[in-house]
Design a protein around this motif. Structure first.
Motif, PDB file in Angstrom:
ATOM      1  N   MET A   1       0.804  -1.110   0.000  1.00  0.00           N
ATOM      2  CA  MET A   1      -0.103   0.078   0.173  1.00  0.00           C
ATOM      3  C   MET A   1       1.009   1.194  -0.219  1.00  0.00           C
ATOM      4  SD  MET A   1      -3.216   0.692   2.566  1.00  0.00           S
ATOM      5  CE  MET A   1      -4.028  -0.701   2.010  1.00  0.00           C
ATOM      6  N   SER A   2       0.820   2.233  -1.005  1.00  0.00           N
ATOM      7  CA  SER A   2       1.438   3.286  -1.021  1.00  0.00           C
ATOM      8  C   SER A   2       0.953   4.330   0.169  1.00  0.00           C
ATOM      9  CB  SER A   2       1.533   3.965  -2.395  1.00  0.00           C
ATOM     10  OG  SER A   2       0.212   3.954  -2.776  1.00  0.00           O
ATOM     11  N   ALA A   3       2.085   5.292   0.354  1.00  0.00           N
ATOM     12  CA  ALA A   3       1.649   6.447   1.449  1.00  0.00           C
ATOM     13  C   ALA A   3       0.632   7.204   1.081  1.00  0.00           C
ATOM     14  CB  ALA A   3       3.090   7.020   1.364  1.00  0.00           C
ATOM     15  N   GLY A   4      -0.145   7.463   1.685  1.00  0.00           N
ATOM     16  CA  GLY A   4      -1.359   8.325   1.566  1.00  0.00           C
ATOM     17  C   GLY A   4      -2.584   7.755   1.114  1.00  0.00           C
ATOM     18  N   ILE A   5      -2.589   6.363   1.003  1.00  0.00           N
ATOM     19  CA  ILE A   5      -3.554   5.639   0.358  1.00  0.00           C
ATOM     20  C   ILE A   5      -3.963   4.817   1.601  1.00  0.00           C
ATOM     21  CG2 ILE A   5      -4.751   3.912  -1.202  1.00  0.00           C
ATOM     22  CD1 ILE A   5      -2.686   5.152  -3.067  1.00  0.00           C
ATOM     23  N   THR A   6      -5.075   4.907   2.004  1.00  0.00           N
ATOM     24  CA  THR A   6      -5.612   4.225   3.405  1.00  0.00           C
ATOM     25  C   THR A   6      -7.140   3.571   3.076  1.00  0.00           C
ATOM     26  OG1 THR A   6      -4.433   5.801   4.606  1.00  0.00           O
ATOM     27  CG2 THR A   6      -5.899   4.246   5.683  1.00  0.00           C
ATOM     28  N   PRO A   7      -7.275   2.286   3.430  1.00  0.00           N
ATOM     29  CA  PRO A   7      -8.717   1.829   3.030  1.00  0.00           C
ATOM     30  C   PRO A   7      -9.896   2.254   3.939  1.00  0.00           C
ATOM     31  CG  PRO A   7      -7.429   0.253   4.410  1.00  0.00           C
ATOM     32  CD  PRO A   7      -6.531   1.645   4.158  1.00  0.00           C
ATOM     33  N   PHE A   8      -9.674   3.439   4.785  1.00  0.00           N
ATOM     34  CA  PHE A   8     -10.580   4.209   5.682  1.00  0.00           C
ATOM     35  C   PHE A   8     -10.081   5.458   5.852  1.00  0.00           C
ATOM     36  CE2 PHE A   8      -7.856   1.231   8.076  1.00  0.00           C
ATOM     37  CZ  PHE A   8      -7.133   2.352   8.867  1.00  0.00           C
ATOM     38  N   PRO A   9     -11.097   6.466   6.317  1.00  0.00           N
ATOM     39  CA  PRO A   9     -10.389   7.901   6.669  1.00  0.00           C
ATOM     40  C   PRO A   9      -9.579   7.904   7.710  1.00  0.00           C
ATOM     41  CG  PRO A   9     -12.793   7.669   6.399  1.00  0.00           C
ATOM     42  CD  PRO A   9     -12.645   6.345   6.278  1.00  0.00           C
ATOM     43  N   TYR A  10      -8.263   8.664   7.318  1.00  0.00           N
ATOM     44  CA  TYR A  10      -7.353   8.672   8.467  1.00  0.00           C
ATOM     45  C   TYR A  10      -6.796  10.128   8.494  1.00  0.00           C
ATOM     46  CZ  TYR A  10      -2.618   8.455  10.741  1.00  0.00           C
ATOM     47  OH  TYR A  10      -1.877   8.723  11.466  1.00  0.00           O
ATOM     48  N   GLU A  11      -6.789  10.638   9.879  1.00  0.00           N
ATOM     49  CA  GLU A  11      -6.255  11.935   9.937  1.00  0.00           C
ATOM     50  C   GLU A  11      -5.346  11.885  11.057  1.00  0.00           C
ATOM     51  OE1 GLU A  11      -8.599  15.818  11.369  1.00  0.00           O
ATOM     52  OE2 GLU A  11      -9.883  14.749  10.279  1.00  0.00           O
ATOM     53  N   GLY A  12      -3.942  12.324  10.829  1.00  0.00           N
ATOM     54  CA  GLY A  12      -2.911  12.143  11.819  1.00  0.00           C
ATOM     55  C   GLY A  12      -1.554  12.285  11.171  1.00  0.00           C
ATOM     56  N   PRO A  13      -0.605  12.026  11.960  1.00  0.00           N
ATOM     57  CA  PRO A  13       0.560  11.968  11.508  1.00  0.00           C
ATOM     58  C   PRO A  13       0.883  10.835  10.300  1.00  0.00           C
ATOM     59  CG  PRO A  13       0.779  11.934  13.851  1.00  0.00           C
ATOM     60  CD  PRO A  13      -0.731  11.626  13.272  1.00  0.00           C
ATOM     61  N   GLU A  14       1.772  11.285   9.334  1.00  0.00           N
ATOM     62  CA  GLU A  14       1.850  10.481   8.104  1.00  0.00           C
ATOM     63  C   GLU A  14       2.781   9.206   8.491  1.00  0.00           C
ATOM     64  OE1 GLU A  14       0.718   9.029   4.795  1.00  0.00           O
ATOM     65  OE2 GLU A  14       0.115  11.198   5.355  1.00  0.00           O
ATOM     66  N   ASP A  15       3.499   9.351   9.477  1.00  0.00           N
ATOM     67  CA  ASP A  15       4.541   8.227  10.048  1.00  0.00           C
ATOM     68  C   ASP A  15       3.709   6.941  10.894  1.00  0.00           C
ATOM     69  OD1 ASP A  15       4.265  10.229  12.052  1.00  0.00           O
ATOM     70  OD2 ASP A  15       6.191   9.525  12.797  1.00  0.00           O
ATOM     71  N   LEU A  16       2.535   7.478  11.115  1.00  0.00           N
ATOM     72  CA  LEU A  16       1.835   6.470  11.968  1.00  0.00           C
ATOM     73  C   LEU A  16       0.688   5.783  11.110  1.00  0.00           C
ATOM     74  CD1 LEU A  16       1.217   8.201  15.349  1.00  0.00           C
ATOM     75  CD2 LEU A  16       2.628   6.237  14.690  1.00  0.00           C
TER      76      LEU A  16
END
Length: 112
Positions: A1-16
């Motif tokens: 899975m590439s950075a920035g693509i999440t299977p659900f809404p995500y808000e927070g630090p990119e490294d987590l």
């Protein structure tokens, strides 16, 4: 899975982002033997300076394994969330879960 693509809404630090996604993928819904991410039970994750808040649902209000899934989600998140950050897994019912929330992989595994 590439950075920035999440299977659900995500808000927070990119490294987590990726560690949280992977932690939640390790939690299996025992009724369907699939990751809670693939089943579509994760409605969203918000990480602030104080806490990691996960909104999760079940496929039905009568789900007999809801407590088990929540406990496992908290345990897996505890492995990747920085110490001192509160982990809050909140069970929500709105909007109701539907099979459309499942990942393509989940739908294939279910034969849909």
């Amino acid at each position: 899975m590439s950075a920035g693509i999440t299977p659900f809404p995500y808000e927070g630090p990119e490294d987590l982002r990726e560690p949280i996604v992977q932690a939640l993928r390790r939690v299996v819904d025992p009724e369907v033997a699939m990751s809670i991410v693939d089943v579509g039970l994760i409605y969203g994750v918000t990480v602030s300076a104080e806490r990691a808040h996960v909104c999760i649902t079940m496929t039905s209000a009568a789900c007999p394994v809801a407590d088990l899934i929540i406990d496992e989600a908290e345990a897996e998140l505890d492995k990747v969330i920085p110490p001192g950050l509160l982990i809050q897994v909140e069970l929500v019912w709105e909007p109701p879960w539907t099979p459309e929330r499942m990942s393509e992989q989940g739908k294939r595994l279910m034969g849909w």
